[in-house]
Design a protein around this motif. Structure first.
Motif, PDB file in Angstrom:
ATOM      1  N   CYS A 290       0.851  -1.194   0.000  1.00  8.53           N
ATOM      2  CA  CYS A 290       0.000   0.000   0.000  1.00  8.53           C
ATOM      3  C   CYS A 290       0.885   1.242   0.000  1.00  8.53           C
ATOM      4  O   CYS A 290       1.811   1.349   0.811  1.00  8.53           O
ATOM      5  N   GLY A 291       0.581   2.187  -0.896  1.00 10.92           N
ATOM      6  CA  GLY A 291       1.253   3.477  -0.885  1.00 10.92           C
ATOM      7  C   GLY A 291       2.506   3.523  -1.731  1.00 10.92           C
ATOM      8  O   GLY A 291       3.215   2.523  -1.902  1.00 10.92           O
ATOM      9  N   VAL A 292       2.790   4.722  -2.238  1.00 15.06           N
ATOM     10  CA  VAL A 292       3.936   4.894  -3.123  1.00 15.06           C
ATOM     11  C   VAL A 292       5.249   4.795  -2.355  1.00 15.06           C
ATOM     12  O   VAL A 292       6.280   4.405  -2.916  1.00 15.06           O
ATOM     13  N   HIS A 293       5.242   5.140  -1.075  1.00 13.48           N
ATOM     14  CA  HIS A 293       6.487   5.078  -0.301  1.00 13.48           C
ATOM     15  C   HIS A 293       6.999   3.644  -0.214  1.00 13.48           C
ATOM     16  O   HIS A 293       8.181   3.373  -0.466  1.00 13.48           O
ATOM     17  N   SER A 294       6.121   2.711   0.144  1.00 15.18           N
ATOM     18  CA  SER A 294       6.565   1.321   0.226  1.00 15.18           C
ATOM     19  C   SER A 294       6.886   0.761  -1.156  1.00 15.18           C
ATOM     20  O   SER A 294       7.740  -0.128  -1.287  1.00 15.18           O
ATOM     21  N   PHE A 295       6.233   1.283  -2.199  1.00 10.37           N
ATOM     22  CA  PHE A 295       6.524   0.842  -3.566  1.00 10.37           C
ATOM     23  C   PHE A 295       7.964   1.180  -3.942  1.00 10.37           C
ATOM     24  O   PHE A 295       8.699   0.347  -4.491  1.00 10.37           O
ATOM     25  N   THR A 296       8.398   2.402  -3.655  1.00  8.55           N
ATOM     26  CA  THR A 296       9.778   2.785  -3.969  1.00  8.55           C
ATOM     27  C   THR A 296      10.774   1.987  -3.136  1.00  8.55           C
ATOM     28  O   THR A 296      11.848   1.618  -3.622  1.00  8.55           O
ATOM     29  N   GLU A 297      10.429   1.711  -1.884  1.00  5.61           N
ATOM     30  CA  GLU A 297      11.323   0.901  -1.053  1.00  5.61           C
ATOM     31  C   GLU A 297      11.447  -0.510  -1.618  1.00  5.61           C
ATOM     32  O   GLU A 297      12.531  -1.104  -1.612  1.00  5.61           O
ATOM     33  N   ALA A 298      10.330  -1.063  -2.104  1.00  3.62           N
ATOM     34  CA  ALA A 298      10.384  -2.411  -2.677  1.00  3.62           C
ATOM     35  C   ALA A 298      11.217  -2.432  -3.945  1.00  3.62           C
ATOM     36  O   ALA A 298      11.956  -3.400  -4.204  1.00  3.62           O
ATOM     37  N   LEU A 299      11.123  -1.385  -4.763  1.00  6.67           N
ATOM     38  CA  LEU A 299      11.935  -1.319  -5.977  1.00  6.67           C
ATOM     39  C   LEU A 299      13.418  -1.276  -5.644  1.00  6.67           C
ATOM     40  O   LEU A 299      14.228  -1.984  -6.250  1.00  6.67           O
ATOM     41  N   LYS A 300      13.783  -0.445  -4.675  1.00  6.23           N
ATOM     42  CA  LYS A 300      15.198  -0.284  -4.348  1.00  6.23           C
ATOM     43  C   LYS A 300      15.772  -1.493  -3.600  1.00  6.23           C
ATOM     44  O   LYS A 300      16.975  -1.741  -3.670  1.00  6.23           O
ATOM     45  N   ASN A 301      14.918  -2.241  -2.908  1.00  2.00           N
ATOM     46  CA  ASN A 301      15.382  -3.411  -2.161  1.00  2.00           C
ATOM     47  C   ASN A 301      15.114  -4.699  -2.938  1.00  2.00           C
ATOM     48  O   ASN A 301      14.721  -5.718  -2.360  1.00  2.00           O
ATOM     49  N   TRP A 302      15.344  -4.665  -4.239  1.00  2.00           N
ATOM     50  CA  TRP A 302      15.053  -5.829  -5.072  1.00  2.00           C
ATOM     51  C   TRP A 302      15.968  -7.001  -4.738  1.00  2.00           C
ATOM     52  O   TRP A 302      15.570  -8.172  -4.852  1.00  2.00           O
ATOM     53  N   ARG A 303      17.195  -6.736  -4.337  1.00  2.00           N
ATOM     54  CA  ARG A 303      18.101  -7.842  -3.997  1.00  2.00           C
ATOM     55  C   ARG A 303      17.566  -8.635  -2.809  1.00  2.00           C
ATOM     56  O   ARG A 303      17.552  -9.866  -2.824  1.00  2.00           O
ATOM     57  N   GLU A 304      17.139  -7.927  -1.749  1.00  2.00           N
ATOM     58  CA  GLU A 304      16.615  -8.614  -0.573  1.00  2.00           C
ATOM     59  C   GLU A 304      15.332  -9.369  -0.902  1.00  2.00           C
ATOM     60  O   GLU A 304      15.103 -10.476  -0.403  1.00  2.00           O
ATOM     61  N   ARG A 305      14.504  -8.794  -1.759  1.00  2.00           N
ATOM     62  CA  ARG A 305      13.239  -9.447  -2.106  1.00  2.00           C
ATOM     63  C   ARG A 305      13.451 -10.754  -2.864  1.00  2.00           C
ATOM     64  O   ARG A 305      12.717 -11.723  -2.668  1.00  2.00           O
ATOM     65  N   THR A 306      14.410 -10.748  -3.758  1.00  2.00           N
ATOM     66  CA  THR A 306      14.586 -11.902  -4.650  1.00  2.00           C
ATOM     67  C   THR A 306      15.642 -12.885  -4.170  1.00  2.00           C
ATOM     68  O   THR A 306      15.916 -13.875  -4.853  1.00  2.00           O
ATOM     69  N   ARG A 307      16.249 -12.620  -3.014  1.00  2.00           N
ATOM     70  CA  ARG A 307      17.364 -13.464  -2.562  1.00  2.00           C
ATOM     71  C   ARG A 307      16.931 -14.904  -2.334  1.00  2.00           C
ATOM     72  O   ARG A 307      17.689 -15.844  -2.578  1.00  2.00           O
ATOM     73  N   GLU A 308      15.697 -15.126  -1.872  1.00  2.00           N
ATOM     74  CA  GLU A 308      15.251 -16.474  -1.541  1.00  2.00           C
ATOM     75  C   GLU A 308      14.747 -17.253  -2.753  1.00  2.00           C
ATOM     76  O   GLU A 308      14.489 -18.454  -2.640  1.00  2.00           O
ATOM     77  N   LEU A 309      14.583 -16.599  -3.889  1.00  2.00           N
ATOM     78  CA  LEU A 309      14.036 -17.277  -5.060  1.00  2.00           C
ATOM     79  C   LEU A 309      15.069 -18.229  -5.654  1.00  2.00           C
ATOM     80  O   LEU A 309      16.247 -17.874  -5.809  1.00  2.00           O
ATOM     81  N   GLU A 310      14.632 -19.414  -6.020  1.00  2.00           N
ATOM     82  CA  GLU A 310      15.544 -20.398  -6.587  1.00  2.00           C
ATOM     83  C   GLU A 310      15.952 -20.033  -8.007  1.00  2.00           C
ATOM     84  O   GLU A 310      17.119 -20.108  -8.362  1.00  2.00           O
TER      85      GLU A 310
END
Length: 574
Positions: A290-310
């Motif tokens: 929810c919200g543009v602030h968390s959207f930008t944080e998710a974009l910039k933290n792409w490494r942490e988000r995708t680290r667990e993906l096989e």
């Protein structure tokens, strides 16, 4: 435009450009002219090329006009609301102050609204730009260097955009806009670390199953253009006849920094609110927030988000949804999941009630985004938002809650306004509605709006799917999934009524309950029913039902609507 703090690609990456799929005939002729040694003849040929370019851009071209009296002018061009005096130069050295003064002397002989355009393949000499800016009160001289000329000959329809950029730069900012200079300035800006203004935070908080606050939620999923939203404005819900319109803005975003600048610009121009929703799709996983602030944080933290993906895909899809004045818009695109974070495409798509009488706010967006194409409003040929009820009773497994904080409300109490639930149609025998099948296929999580909000301090025992709304933009699907809750009170089952085929969404929505207890006084008097009284509604029917009969009470908007007594195939409304 402000830049976000983030890691930058290598300097070599700043030279990345996408070459056109084909070369225009004007551009080929320009390349052939470079071999000419006759500077004067080359200048005449450049003048002819520019005339053809303006005609293709739908300008009226006047050759050898007399607007400057006896002073010779190469040619003039006329648009729907502007008049330009054109001077073309292709000499061995940059144009100096003498050339600019000669052009300005012509401007003194014409109407003050005329603007001079100086096309020079050799650019302008050092210090000339300062003179043009300092004496702009005596006449506007817009400079087009070789980079600008190449751009226009490649695509003549870029002329409107470049003219607007150059005029705004000179009049508002007091500087000369030149193609090559702007390209270098853009590279410098990309390497800068200027921090952006604070983007608005969402009015909603995401709580996981344990009650802890999280920035975003993730679940199984694949690449899908769907985004969940808690509010989906209907651009057709107006008393006037006709249909809504759509408008697309393909934005020239080359990397993540450009995408973040785009979001900054939307915020600066007042198009961002605190109710936005977003989703990011990867191979095997989707993220929702929810919200543009968390959207930008998710974009910039792409490494942490995708680290667990096989097996992460080499790119991600993203969709941002926001309601706005007169409708809503989506920001969709594709961004690489590696160091450069290059954006393959980015489009802002609006759906509005109609064509604005004053489109100034949308024109501001076009100017700010540097949109590389002309924009058109197009009428919607189908209903913008479709609404349906879910068939049967589909219970939900709650994974989290969307909460509106007490500081946003008058009662200072946290209220649950939405749910994060496991997709009941995934890995089960249940089949989703046909028009939702493609959107829910493979999705592990549903983001649901609650039809009836309740305090966070009063959790409910069961939630079920109620209805859904769906809208389609040029490259995204906006989904509003509505859920409702029920709980037993004194052997009374409080639940949503069964769906009816063909019933309209905005028709009377009844609360239907059944019970066997004596009728309360508020039913007989027809007075307003409190929410706590709804559970007792079924008992009203008992005053009219004998043994073996089934009774129902229907209430609408807190008022008892009717009592129905059923006896086999017969039904009596009381």
């Amino acid at each position: 435009m402000a830049l976000h703090e983030e890691e930058r690609p290598d300097a070599a990456d700043d030279d990345f450009e996408i070459e056109p799929s084909h070369e225009s005939d004007l551009l080929r002729e320009l390349h052939a002219l470079r071999a000419m040694s006759d500077a004067q003849g080359r200048g005449y040929m450049l003048e002819a090329l520019l005339e053809r370019m303006f005609r293709r851009a739908h300008f009226q071209v006047v050759h050898n006009p007399k607007m400057a009296g006896r002073r010779q002018t190469d040619f003039a061009v006329i648009s729907h609301d502007h008049r330009y005096l054109v001077e073309a130069k292709w000499e061995g050295q940059p144009a100096g102050t003498d050339v600019v003064q000669a052009v300005r002397s012509r401007l003194r002989r014409v109407d003050g609204t005329v603007v001079a355009l100086l096309f020079t393949m050799s650019g302008i000499a050092e210090g000339v730009d300062k003179e043009i800016a300092e004496y702009r009160g005596e006449g506007l001289v817009l400079v087009f260097d070789d980079a600008d000329i190449l751009t226009l000959l490649r695509d003549p329809h870029e002329s409107d955009r470049l003219l607007r950029l150059k005029r705004d730069a000179l009049v508002v900012h007091g500087r000369v806009h030149r193609g090559e200079k702007e390209r270098e300035a853009e590279k410098t800006a990309r390497r800068s670390r200027k921090k952006a203004e604070q983007l608005p935070r969402s009015r909603y908080r995401l709580l996981d199953a344990g009650g802890d606050e999280v920035l975003w939620f993730h679940g199984a999923g694949g690449f899908n253009p769907a985004v969940f939203c808690l509010d989906l404005p209907d651009v057709d819900w107006v008393p006037a006849a006709g249909s809504g319109v759509c408008l697309d803005m393909p934005v020239a975003a080359w990397g993540q920094h450009d995408l973040l600048r785009l979001l900054d610009s939307l915020n600066e121009l007042g198009w961002m609110g605190d109710r936005g929703q977003w989703s990011i799709q990867q191979n095997g996983r989707n993220w929702h927030g929810c919200g543009v602030h968390s959207f930008t944080e998710a974009l910039k933290n792409w490494r942490e988000r995708t680290r667990e993906l096989e097996k992460p895909h080499h790119s991600e899809e993203f969709v941002y949804f926001e309601a706005c004045d007169g409708g809503f818009y989506t920001v969709c695109g594709n961004i690489s999941a590696e160091r450069t974070r290059r954006v393959a495409r980015c489009n802002v798509s609006f759906q509005l009630v109609g064509m604005p009488l004053d489109p100034g706010s949308l024109q501001q967006l076009y100017r700010r985004f540097d949109v590389p194409s002309r924009g058109y409003f197009r009428p919607l040929v189908e209903q913008s938002v479709t609404r349906r009820r879910f068939d049967g009773r589909v219970p939900l497994q709650v994974l989290g809650r969307i909460v509106e904080s007490g500081d946003q409300r008058w009662d200072q109490e946290d209220w649950v306004v939405g749910l994060l639930a496991a997709n009941p149609y995934r890995d089960s025998d249940l089949r989703p509605p046909d028009d939702l099948a493609s959107d829910l296929e493979g999705a592990g999580v549903l983001v649901c709006d609650l039809r009836s909000h309740h305090p966070l301090s009063k959790p409910k025992g069961r939630y079920e799917l109620w209805s859904y709304e769906r809208a389609r933009t040029s490259d995204a699907h906006a989904l509003r999934i509505v859920a409702d809750w029920w709980e037993p009170e004194d052997n009374v089952e409080c639940r949503p009524s069964a769906s009816r085929a063909g019933s309209g969404y905005f028709g009377a929505q009844f609360l239907e309950v059944a019970a066997q207890d004596p009728a309360p006084a508020w039913v007989a008097s027809g007075t307003e029913a409190r929410s706590s009284d709804r559970a007792e509604a079924g008992s009203a029917a008992c005053g009219h039902a004998s043994e073996g009969q089934q009774s129902h009470v229907r209430a609408r908007g807190g008022m008892v609507h009717s009592v129905q007594v059923e006896n086999g195939d017969d039904a009596v409304m009381v």
